[in-house]
Motif scaffolding. Sequence first.
Motif, PDB file in Angstrom:
ATOM      1  N   SER A  24      29.264  -5.334  10.233  1.00 36.27           N
ATOM      2  CA  SER A  24      29.346  -4.015   9.631  1.00 36.27           C
ATOM      3  C   SER A  24      29.289  -3.000  10.755  1.00 36.27           C
ATOM      4  O   SER A  24      28.447  -3.099  11.647  1.00 36.27           O
ATOM      5  CB  SER A  24      28.185  -3.807   8.663  1.00 36.27           C
ATOM      6  N   CYS A  26      29.446   1.167  12.151  1.00 34.94           N
ATOM      7  CA  CYS A  26      29.278   2.595  11.917  1.00 34.94           C
ATOM      8  C   CYS A  26      29.748   3.314  13.177  1.00 34.94           C
ATOM      9  O   CYS A  26      30.227   2.690  14.119  1.00 34.94           O
ATOM     10  CB  CYS A  26      27.813   2.926  11.637  1.00 34.94           C
ATOM     11  N   ASP A 101      22.434   5.066  10.566  1.00 36.82           N
ATOM     12  CA  ASP A 101      23.521   4.116  10.805  1.00 36.82           C
ATOM     13  C   ASP A 101      23.003   2.687  10.787  1.00 36.82           C
ATOM     14  O   ASP A 101      23.623   1.791  10.213  1.00 36.82           O
ATOM     15  CB  ASP A 101      24.201   4.391  12.149  1.00 36.82           C
ATOM     16  N   ARG A 104      22.206   1.658   7.140  1.00 33.14           N
ATOM     17  CA  ARG A 104      23.426   1.488   6.356  1.00 33.14           C
ATOM     18  C   ARG A 104      24.135   0.187   6.731  1.00 33.14           C
ATOM     19  O   ARG A 104      24.536  -0.600   5.869  1.00 33.14           O
ATOM     20  CB  ARG A 104      24.358   2.679   6.588  1.00 33.14           C
ATOM     21  N   CYS A 105      24.265  -0.074   8.031  1.00 32.08           N
ATOM     22  CA  CYS A 105      24.930  -1.301   8.481  1.00 32.08           C
ATOM     23  C   CYS A 105      24.114  -2.538   8.126  1.00 32.08           C
ATOM     24  O   CYS A 105      24.682  -3.565   7.745  1.00 32.08           O
ATOM     25  CB  CYS A 105      25.164  -1.248   9.991  1.00 32.08           C
ATOM     26  N   ALA A 107      22.031  -2.956   5.596  1.00 22.45           N
ATOM     27  CA  ALA A 107      22.133  -3.211   4.156  1.00 22.45           C
ATOM     28  C   ALA A 107      23.468  -3.871   3.818  1.00 22.45           C
ATOM     29  O   ALA A 107      23.510  -4.851   3.056  1.00 22.45           O
ATOM     30  CB  ALA A 107      21.964  -1.908   3.378  1.00 22.45           C
ATOM     31  N   SER A 108      24.540  -3.370   4.404  1.00 24.90           N
ATOM     32  CA  SER A 108      25.860  -3.916   4.132  1.00 24.90           C
ATOM     33  C   SER A 108      25.993  -5.347   4.654  1.00 24.90           C
ATOM     34  O   SER A 108      26.440  -6.252   3.937  1.00 24.90           O
ATOM     35  CB  SER A 108      26.915  -3.020   4.780  1.00 24.90           C
ATOM     36  N   SER A 109      25.602  -5.577   5.894  1.00 26.29           N
ATOM     37  CA  SER A 109      25.722  -6.913   6.491  1.00 26.29           C
ATOM     38  C   SER A 109      24.795  -7.914   5.831  1.00 26.29           C
ATOM     39  O   SER A 109      25.168  -9.066   5.624  1.00 26.29           O
ATOM     40  CB  SER A 109      25.416  -6.851   7.992  1.00 26.29           C
ATOM     41  N   LYS A 111      23.672  -7.939   2.765  1.00 25.40           N
ATOM     42  CA  LYS A 111      24.185  -8.287   1.440  1.00 25.40           C
ATOM     43  C   LYS A 111      25.318  -9.312   1.564  1.00 25.40           C
ATOM     44  O   LYS A 111      25.339 -10.309   0.852  1.00 25.40           O
ATOM     45  CB  LYS A 111      24.675  -7.031   0.729  1.00 25.40           C
ATOM     46  N   ARG A 112      26.236  -9.082   2.508  1.00 26.07           N
ATOM     47  CA  ARG A 112      27.352 -10.013   2.676  1.00 26.07           C
ATOM     48  C   ARG A 112      26.924 -11.346   3.263  1.00 26.07           C
ATOM     49  O   ARG A 112      27.426 -12.384   2.860  1.00 26.07           O
ATOM     50  CB  ARG A 112      28.433  -9.389   3.555  1.00 26.07           C
TER      51      ARG A 112
END
Length: 125
Positions: A24, A26, A101, A104-105, A107-109, A111-112
């Motif tokens: 992820s 930013c 940043d 946010r990154c 949380a995204s990474s 989850k995936r």
Amino acid sequence: MLSTAHRVRTAKDFSHTVRSGARSGCRNLVLYAVGTGTENPSRFGFIVSKNVGNAVTRNLVKRRLREAAAAALVRRPLGLDVVVRALPSSASAGWPELSSDFERCLASSAKRSIKNSSGRTGDGT
């Protein structure tokens, strides 16, 4: 400061996380995360190259990223290996921007990576 148990330390662990982790990005950093199971502590590693700036600037960026990682450990103490690559723009970023940043990154990474690791059967398929 992150304890030894919460640091990615070996080149093998760094390359495994970067190559097979969920990525992820930013404006100021790129974050790679791979799930390690719920029994292992979360670990963080940092890559801050000379493109970011001189030694003083790189160390400032690393200290800020370590602090963001320590805060993330409170919320996610188990199950992730994370490698953070600082981009040159991170040198001019303030603490609020860099930490947002990072969050946010992460949380995204996360989850995936958790979704990807739970979908594997372990037999190569």
